[in-house]
Design an enzyme around this catalytic site. Structure first.
Site, mmCIF file in Angstrom:
data_model
loop_
_atom_site.group_PDB
_atom_site.id
_atom_site.type_symbol
_atom_site.label_atom_id
_atom_site.label_comp_id
_atom_site.label_asym_id
_atom_site.label_seq_id
_atom_site.Cartn_x
_atom_site.Cartn_y
_atom_site.Cartn_z
ATOM 1 C CG ASP A 61 -2.081 2.908 6.481
ATOM 2 O OD1 ASP A 61 -1.055 2.430 7.041
ATOM 3 O OD2 ASP A 61 -2.177 3.811 5.686
ATOM 4 C CE LYS A 79 3.990 6.438 3.564
ATOM 5 N NZ LYS A 79 3.655 6.291 5.218
ATOM 6 C CG HIS A 128 -3.671 3.357 1.176
ATOM 7 N ND1 HIS A 128 -2.785 3.516 -0.156
ATOM 8 C CD2 HIS A 128 -3.007 3.642 1.986
ATOM 9 C CE1 HIS A 128 -1.589 4.155 0.289
ATOM 10 N NE2 HIS A 128 -1.508 4.295 1.478
ATOM 11 C CG HIS A 129 -3.964 7.960 2.401
ATOM 12 N ND1 HIS A 129 -4.012 7.940 3.841
ATOM 13 C CD2 HIS A 129 -2.673 7.402 1.845
ATOM 14 C CE1 HIS A 129 -2.823 7.466 4.272
ATOM 15 N NE2 HIS A 129 -1.968 7.089 3.145
ATOM 16 C CG HIS A 138 -0.472 0.085 2.515
ATOM 17 N ND1 HIS A 138 0.248 -0.961 3.199
ATOM 18 C CD2 HIS A 138 -0.164 1.090 3.303
ATOM 19 C CE1 HIS A 138 0.821 -0.811 4.304
ATOM 20 N NE2 HIS A 138 0.225 0.813 4.409
#
Lengths: 120, 360
Positions: free
Chosen positions: B300, B217, B271-272, B213
């Site tokens: 998360d 980053k 996922h945000h 996920h």
């Protein structure tokens, strides 16, 4: 007496039988075995003791054997009595009235075969 | 070679003999003069026969009784049966075929025809049994190679996701926990919300995909990713882009038809997102957010709350749950909240573990 002559005498279809079984001696062997077949005797006994389920099975077996041997004259009443004894459409009076005809053809057939076996 | 065997079940000796003379050169013939005896012989050595000829009407147990017995014992799977009968009675025929007979032959039968049909049927059965055996072996091999493949897949996903964690200097357990939590919550979604149509296989794939996920980053600069304390506005905007960077990385290896690719992509990107449409990067609303991304999202958030980070101390699990319920950390659907509540005791137990071994 030939097997063919015997077949003609008892109202059986020799041509049909030889067409399937190929050899005369094979037909002869099976015809001989027919004398040992107990289905007619058991049919008669079952009719006398009014065990009609058993009578149906025996009539059915007799019919099947006649089909395999092409015993047309005996096959016909055997077929009729089988149908009259079939559980769903059973007609006991009809079956009783058909039995003498079956017996008559059975006697004629076995007598013919006996004669054949004695005259080879 | 041993002669193969044929069993003939017929109450009239003449009928048995007529079949016998057809086959006695190629086969050993065993005879049964009624259904009872046929069953006895089959129970003793059904495996040995190549064919059963069965008369329909016999005293005691009938041909149908024999067939029913054979079905219950599983003999029909390997032993072909030809029914012999004097006349056609449709209901009995249908019954016989339903019970699995290969053919019905009527008296008087022609030996050559019976011979031919028998050869065809036995060949067909032997061929089928042979194919089934091969198929079974092949299936076994396939399952084994699939297991190997799954193992190496898992290894690669773990390796890839640990790169991200390594760079963020996070403890390696966040991703492991996200995977476990995702699996637990998805299982509740599968059971209680069938409208999402999730299967066990999907749950397994999504669980694997959840490990990636935060893949994006890796593209965030150290000054932001490793900054102790709060990010300023611009830094936060850049940080938010990890959802898009993740997808960009994945797109290099795009597999259009691949289900697993789709889960990885959706999870990286969404996922945000928030159920009320106020998330990022695409501001998707409600069920437009794929259910797998919704699950990873809540997982998360929960794990971030209960973990120690460079910029914060861990929250107590109950506090974390209350914060999520109060909408302090995102907005989730009622269904997701339901599943989260159902799963929370399991989540707590895992959170308490200091070390997570390799999950099974």
């Amino acid at each position: 007496m030939t097997t063919k002559e015997c077949y003609e005498k008892i109202g059986a279809n020799y041509d049909e039988a030889i067409g399937r079984m190929m050899k005369d001696e094979r037909i002869l062997k099976f015809a001989g075995m027919f004398l040992r077949d107990t289905s007619f005797a058991e049919l008669k006994a079952a009719m006398e003791s009014e065990n009609y389920d058993e009578a149906f099975r025996m009539a059915h077996t007799l019919k099947g054997v006649c089909q395999n041997l092409s015993f047309t004259a005996l096959y016909e009443p055997a077929q009729e009595i089988t149908e009259s004894l079939r559980e769903k459409t059973r007609d006991v009076e009809l079956a009783k009235s058909l039995l003498p005809k079956v017996a008559e053809e059975y006697e004629r057939t076995t007598a013919g075969i006996n004669e054949l076996l004695q005259n080879i | 070679m041993l002669k193969r065997k044929i069993l003939i079940a017929d109450d009239a000796e003449i009928n048995r003999e007529m079949l016998k003379f057809i086959f006695e050169e190629q086969y050993d013939i065993i005879e049964a003069e009624d259904g009872e005896r046929a069953i006895g012989i089959l129970d003793e050595k059904a495996q040995e026969f190549s064919m059963l000829f069965l008369d329909l009407i016999m005293p005691g147990k009938s041909g149908i009784d024999v067939l029913e017995h054979m079905v219950s014992k599983g003999y029909m799977d390997f032993l072909p049966v030809i029914m012999i009968t004097g006349e056609a009675t449709p209901e009995v025929e249908v019954k016989a075929y339903e019970l699995g007979v290969s053919d019905i032959i009527y008296k008087p039968f022609d030996p050559m025809v019976v011979m031919r049909r028998t050869m065809n049927i036995t060949e067909l059965f032997e061929h089928r049994i042979d194919i089934e055996k091969k198929l079974e072996e092949r299936t076994k091999e396939l399952i084994e190679s699939r297991k190997k493949l799954e193992k190496s897949n898992e290894f690669l996903i773990n390796a890839l996701s640990s790169v991200v964690e390594f760079r963020s200097m996070e403890s390696g357990d966040h991703i492991k926990r996200v995977r476990i939590f995702t699996g637990i919550i998805l299982e509740y979604v599968r059971k209680f919300y069938p409208e999402y149509g999730l299967t066990k296989e999907q749950v397994a794939l999504i669980t694997q995909a959840s490990a990636l996920h935060d893949l994006g980053k890796i593209a965030i600069s150290d000054s932001i990713l490793l900054k102790p304390g709060k990010l300023d506005r611009d830094e936060f905007e850049e940080m938010k882009k990890h959802t898009i960077y993740g997808c960009e990385i994945l797109e290099n290896f795009k597999q259009e038809e691949n289900e697993f690719y789709r889960y990885c992509y959706d999870i990286c990107r969404y996922h945000h997102e928030r159920y009320d449409g106020k998330g990022y990067p695409d501001r998707l609303v409600g069920e437009d957010i794929p259910i797998w991304a919704q699950v990873v999202s809540i997982v998360d958030v929960y794990d971030a709350l209960v973990s120690k980070r460079v910029y914060k101390a861990p929250y107590d699990v109950n506090v974390a749950v209350r914060m999520i319920h109060d909408g302090e950390c995102g907005v989730f659907s009622d269904k997701i909240m339901d599943c989260f509540d159902l799963a929370k005791e399991e989540l707590f137990a895992i959170t308490e573990l200091e070390f997570i071994g390799d999950e099974k």
